[in-house]
Design an enzyme around this catalytic site. Structure first.
Site, PDB file in Angstrom:
ATOM      1  N   SER A  46     -29.161  49.025 102.909  1.00  0.00           N
ATOM      2  CA  SER A  46     -29.214  48.335 101.619  1.00  0.00           C
ATOM      3  C   SER A  46     -30.628  48.412 101.042  1.00  0.00           C
ATOM      4  CB  SER A  46     -28.801  46.863 101.767  1.00  0.00           C
ATOM      5  OG  SER A  46     -29.503  46.250 102.827  1.00  0.00           O
ATOM      6  N   GLU A 181     -17.354  43.632 106.567  1.00  0.00           N
ATOM      7  CA  GLU A 181     -17.856  43.381 105.205  1.00  0.00           C
ATOM      8  C   GLU A 181     -16.699  43.289 104.206  1.00  0.00           C
ATOM      9  OE1 GLU A 181     -21.162  45.813 103.995  1.00  0.00           O
ATOM     10  OE2 GLU A 181     -21.026  45.163 101.905  1.00  0.00           O
TER      11      GLU A 181
HETATM   12  O1  KIV Z   1     -27.183  47.703 104.726  1.00  0.00           O
HETATM   13  C1  KIV Z   1     -26.982  46.500 104.906  1.00  0.00           C
HETATM   14  O2  KIV Z   1     -27.780  45.635 104.556  1.00  0.00           O
HETATM   15  C2  KIV Z   1     -25.754  46.126 105.581  1.00  0.00           C
HETATM   16  C3  KIV Z   1     -25.340  44.689 105.501  1.00  0.00           C
HETATM   17  C4  KIV Z   1     -25.002  44.308 104.138  1.00  0.00           C
HETATM   18  C5  KIV Z   1     -24.256  44.373 106.471  1.00  0.00           C
HETATM   19  O3  KIV Z   1     -25.113  46.936 106.158  1.00  0.00           O
END
Ligand code: KIV
Length: 266
Positions: A46, A181
């Site tokens: 993310s 998720e």
């Molecule tokens: O990339 C991320 O932050 C994640 C979480 C949202 C679970 O995979």
């Protein structure tokens, strides 16, 4: 504070104590989160959106993941560290081993991969070589285009059954943790009961064994996009600084107050 191990994280599930997880991408937040009771730090891809301004996690590279894992690992005090394997970095056996070992050398304790039954050989490969694995199911952002957008998954009986089959498959292959998720609360709760390994939910209700949020989302820094499962922990009259916001998150996760039904999918 004693550093978490795979055993101490597993023990939280056995004691039915919810696991508090947040994403971290840099050294200062790593220290702050770890000092304020976050059990697990996730260097999520993310970071593609949060740190780099992309529209998805797809452009994130292994070089980016290694750099941010090094930053987080340096200042971590006591949390268990999970690092994401970036888009297409586990497409072949050779890539899987090479890239997972880069994250472990950068300071991760565990690597995270998105996928279900098809991931079984990769999970076995990593586990045989002593690398702990977190699997990620439900809404898997690296496949956002194939999924048709950021949508709640497993809403009908057939896809809920498939999600359970995938969850059992990754557990049997040796995965140590499962992230779920954007799935309905009951579906995630049922999977969490069926599995021996801890489940960590995001947009998956409060019956999973732990919760994760993107740090910037729970601090209210993301003003463009606020999915219903996000709570701004700064928006509280008793919260005046970052440490208090993080402590409030830990307390609400541990007390199963967060997420409530309005912050969950039915
Ligand atoms: O990339 C991320 O932050 C994640 C979480 C949202 C679970 O995979």
């Amino acid at each position: 504070m004693k550093k978490h191990t795979l055993h101490s994280i597993q023990a939280l599930k056995e004691k039915q104590e919810p696991i508090a997880v947040l994403t971290a991408y840099d050294s200062s937040f790593s220290q702050l989160l770890s000092e304020n009771g976050i059990d697990v730090l996730l260097i999520g891809d993310s970071l593609g959106m949060v740190m780099q301004g992309h529209q998805s996690t797809v452009p994130v590279t292994m070089k980016d993941m290694v750099y941010h894992t090094q930053c987080v690992a340096k200042s971590n005090q006591s949390s268990w560290i999970i690092a994401d394997m970036s888009y297409m970095s586990y497409a072949t056996e050779k890539q899987t081993l090479n890239n997972a070992s880069k994250l472990m050398q950068a300071g991760a304790n565990m690597v995270k991969l998105e996928g279900g039954e098809w991931l079984v050989p990769s999970i076995k490969l990593l586990k045989e070589r002593g690398i702990p694995v977190c699997a990620h199911l439900g809404l898997t952002p690296q496949s956002v285009d194939a999924l048709g957008g950021y949508k709640v998954q497993a809403r009908d009986k057939r896809s809920a059954e498939k999600l359970l089959i995938d969850s059992l498959a990754v557990e049997s292959a040796g995965a140590d943790i499962l992230v779920l998720e954007c799935v309905p609360k009951d579906v995630a709760g049922n999977i969490s009961k069926r599995l021996k390994i801890p489940t960590i939910g995001i947009g998956a209700g409060n019956q999973t064994d732990g919760q994760v949020l993107v740090l910037q989302d729970m601090l209210g820094l993301n003003t463009n996009f606020k999915p219903k499962f996000v709570k701004n922990f700064f928006e509280n009259e008793n919260v005046n600084n970052l440490s208090q916001a993080i402590q409030a998150y830990v307390s609400e996760v541990k007390g199963r107050e967060f997420p409530n039904d309005e912050q969950s999918f039915k």
